[in-house]
Design an enzyme around this catalytic site. Structure first.
Site, short mmCIF file in Angstrom:
data_model
loop_
_atom_site.label_atom_id
_atom_site.label_comp_id
_atom_site.label_asym_id
_atom_site.label_seq_id
_atom_site.Cartn_x
_atom_site.Cartn_y
_atom_site.Cartn_z
N LYS A 102 34.81 50.32 24.07
CA LYS A 102 34.30 49.21 24.87
C LYS A 102 32.81 49.11 24.67
CE LYS A 102 35.86 46.19 27.93
NZ LYS A 102 37.23 45.61 27.95
P1 NAD Z 1 35.05 35.43 32.06
O1 NAD Z 1 33.61 35.73 31.95
O2 NAD Z 1 35.67 34.42 31.16
O3 NAD Z 1 35.37 34.97 33.57
C1 NAD Z 1 35.01 35.76 34.67
C2 NAD Z 1 35.30 34.96 35.94
O4 NAD Z 1 35.03 35.77 37.07
C3 NAD Z 1 34.42 33.71 36.08
O5 NAD Z 1 35.18 32.67 36.67
C4 NAD Z 1 33.32 34.20 37.04
O6 NAD Z 1 32.70 33.13 37.78
C5 NAD Z 1 34.15 35.08 37.95
N1 NAD Z 1 33.33 36.04 38.69
C6 NAD Z 1 32.27 36.77 38.25
N2 NAD Z 1 31.77 37.53 39.26
C7 NAD Z 1 32.56 37.26 40.34
C8 NAD Z 1 32.58 37.73 41.67
N3 NAD Z 1 31.65 38.60 42.11
N4 NAD Z 1 33.53 37.27 42.51
C9 NAD Z 1 34.46 36.37 42.08
N5 NAD Z 1 34.50 35.90 40.82
C10 NAD Z 1 33.56 36.34 39.97
O7 NAD Z 1 35.81 36.84 31.96
P2 NAD Z 1 37.30 37.12 31.52
O8 NAD Z 1 37.33 37.30 30.05
O9 NAD Z 1 38.19 36.11 32.16
O10 NAD Z 1 37.53 38.56 32.14
C11 NAD Z 1 37.91 38.73 33.50
C12 NAD Z 1 38.44 40.14 33.69
O11 NAD Z 1 39.56 40.34 32.82
C13 NAD Z 1 37.47 41.27 33.35
O12 NAD Z 1 37.72 42.34 34.23
C14 NAD Z 1 37.84 41.65 31.93
O13 NAD Z 1 37.50 42.98 31.62
C15 NAD Z 1 39.34 41.47 31.99
N6 NAD Z 1 39.97 41.28 30.68
C16 NAD Z 1 39.61 40.26 29.88
C17 NAD Z 1 40.25 40.09 28.64
C18 NAD Z 1 39.96 38.92 27.73
O14 NAD Z 1 40.66 38.77 26.71
N7 NAD Z 1 38.99 38.08 28.01
C19 NAD Z 1 41.22 41.00 28.24
C20 NAD Z 1 41.58 42.04 29.10
C21 NAD Z 1 40.94 42.15 30.33
#
Ligand code: NAD
Length: 411
Positions: A102
């Protein structure tokens, strides 16, 4: 409790079931390599600013290390370490030929221009390119990063090592990306949610869903579950939550976010609520899909949803996890629930190595197949051993990693 302590506690619970000796546990908890780099860049106004970037390569017993690159102000080494270990268990749970890694940079991407983000990304690659690469460590998008960031990453990496699209995944489809990668994590959360509902004897049409986070994962989860006839009653982002008891018009929420830099602030077709209220809504399924550490011992007993699906990484503190288990609620753990993203990243990497692009239909079918196998295997272990789905997933993942390391004579 730090994020790393939580993943180690889960590891130890599974290791107890597997009767792993202390020496194996030590090998499994420690990272193969950890790097912190300095990223000085010139801001658009001419000021020099220096940021910190991290890459933790946790374990490569089962193959090249794989894991996202996160841009978020709260990124630190402890968080990246925990997330790198989660990737090792996750790739093993879905049986991909990968280890785990990561990376992250402590910045708020909302406060930086696109040119500044490009400079930061290129400088980060300058610092780490020697020990990453298609056979070694392959980043992908995570919170705060997207296909554009991956395109810059690939271009910068290739300046040092020549044409090599498999050095990173989650790229734009026009630049060796896989059709279906962008939706893959949310789609996977949705696929697994339906499988779990089926096992628990619930119908999608009678299922109200609340989703925290409306970025890549949250928005695609909402889209998929809405199509599957679940009632998505609330979504949120960092601006707050948006609630409609009869069900949100998900396509209109997506259109609104797309035309407001991905943000929901100002959305009028729903009742505004706070993120805290969203977590405690009366609904059947709660999906944290934003940041970690949002389900705590303080709010777990106030939450009403009997089913929690961890779209985000590390959303639940262990104390809260125990409370939820004691109350008979079902938690689908992150290392299975959000593994759709890394699964399609694997498809992208495999296609890049063959210079051959699959259709989106094929990507979707194979994603469904991989996740179904993993879900069934985890469900079976949980039934046989009488454990939570989290402990079952850790038993499956850690068992596979420790066997590979033993067979290779690594420990
Ligand atoms: P992203 O940046 O696209 O979206 C994050 C979202 O969370 C946004 O809508 C943001 O406004 C919101 N957010 C941020 N801080 C916040 C808070 N304090 N309270 C409420 N909402 C909040 O990120 P993503 O890629 O959608 O990732 C989200 C989660 O999923 C993370 O934990 C990431 O590690 C996990 N994840 C992502 C992927 C991927 O392929 N993108 C894969 C596995 C896991």
């Amino acid at each position: 409790m730090k994020a790393l302590d939580a993943t180690q506690l889960y590891l130890n619970r599974a290791a107890d079931h597997l009767e792993l000796p202390e020496s194996t546990r030590q090998f499994l908890v420690t990272a193969k390599r950890e790097v912190q780099v300095q990223i000085p860049i010139e801001r658009d106004d001419g000021r020099l600013e220096t940021y910190l970037g991290y890459r933790v390569q946790h374990n490569d017993a089962r193959g090249p290390m794989k894991g996202g690159l996160r841009y978020h102000p709260e990124v630190d080494l402890d968080e990246v370490r925990a997330l790198a270990a989660l990737m090792t268990w996750k790739t093993a749970v879905v049986n991909l030929p990968y280890g785990g890694a990561k990376g992250g940079i402590a910045i708020d991407p909302q406060q930086l221009s696109s040119r500044e983000l490009e400079r930061i990304t290129r400088k980060f690659v300058d610092e780490i390119h020697d020990f990453v690469g298609p056979n070694n460590d392959i980043p992908a998008p995570d919170m705060g990063t997207d296909s554009q960031v991956m395109a810059w990453y690939m271009n910068q990496y290739q300046k040092y090592h020549g044409f090599n699209p498999a050095c990173v995944t989650g790229k734009p489809v026009e630049m060796y990306g896989a059709p279906g990668r962008e939706e893959a994590t949310g789609r996977g959360v949705g696929i697994l949610c339906l499988k779990l509902l089926g096992r628990l004897g619930r119908k999608p049409q009678q299922t109200r869903v609340a989703i925290q986070g409306f970025g890549n994962v949250g928005s695609h989860t909402a889209w998929f579950l809405n199509k599957a006839e679940c009632r998505v009653v609330a979504v949120s982002d960092r601006s707050g939550g948006y609630f409609r008891p009869g069900g949100l018009d998900v396509p209109s929420v997506v259109r609104y976010a797309n035309s407001h830099r991905g943000m929901l602030a100002g959305y009028q077709e729903a009742e505004p609520i706070t993120n805290e209220q969203l977590m405690e809504l009366d609904c059947e399924v709660l999906i944290p899909a934003a940041i970690g550490g949002v389900i705590t011992e303080q709010n777990a007993h106030k939450m009403k949803a009997p089913i929690i699906i961890e779209g985000a990484n590390n959303p639940t503190y262990p104390g809260a996890d125990d409370l939820l288990a004691a109350e008979g609620r079902t938690v689908l753990p992150d290392i299975l629930a959000n593994a759709g993203g890394v699964t399609v990243s694997y498809f992208e990497w495999a296609q890049n190595r063959q210079y051959y692009q699959w259709t989106q239909n094929r990507v979707r079918q194979e994603l469904d197949h991989v996740l179904t196998l993993a879900f069934e295997a985890v469900w079976e272990i949980a039934q046989q051993r009488g454990t939570s789905l989290r402990t079952a997933a850790y038993i499956l993942g850690i068992g596979r990693v420790s066997r590979a390391a033993t067979l290779a004579g690594r420990m």
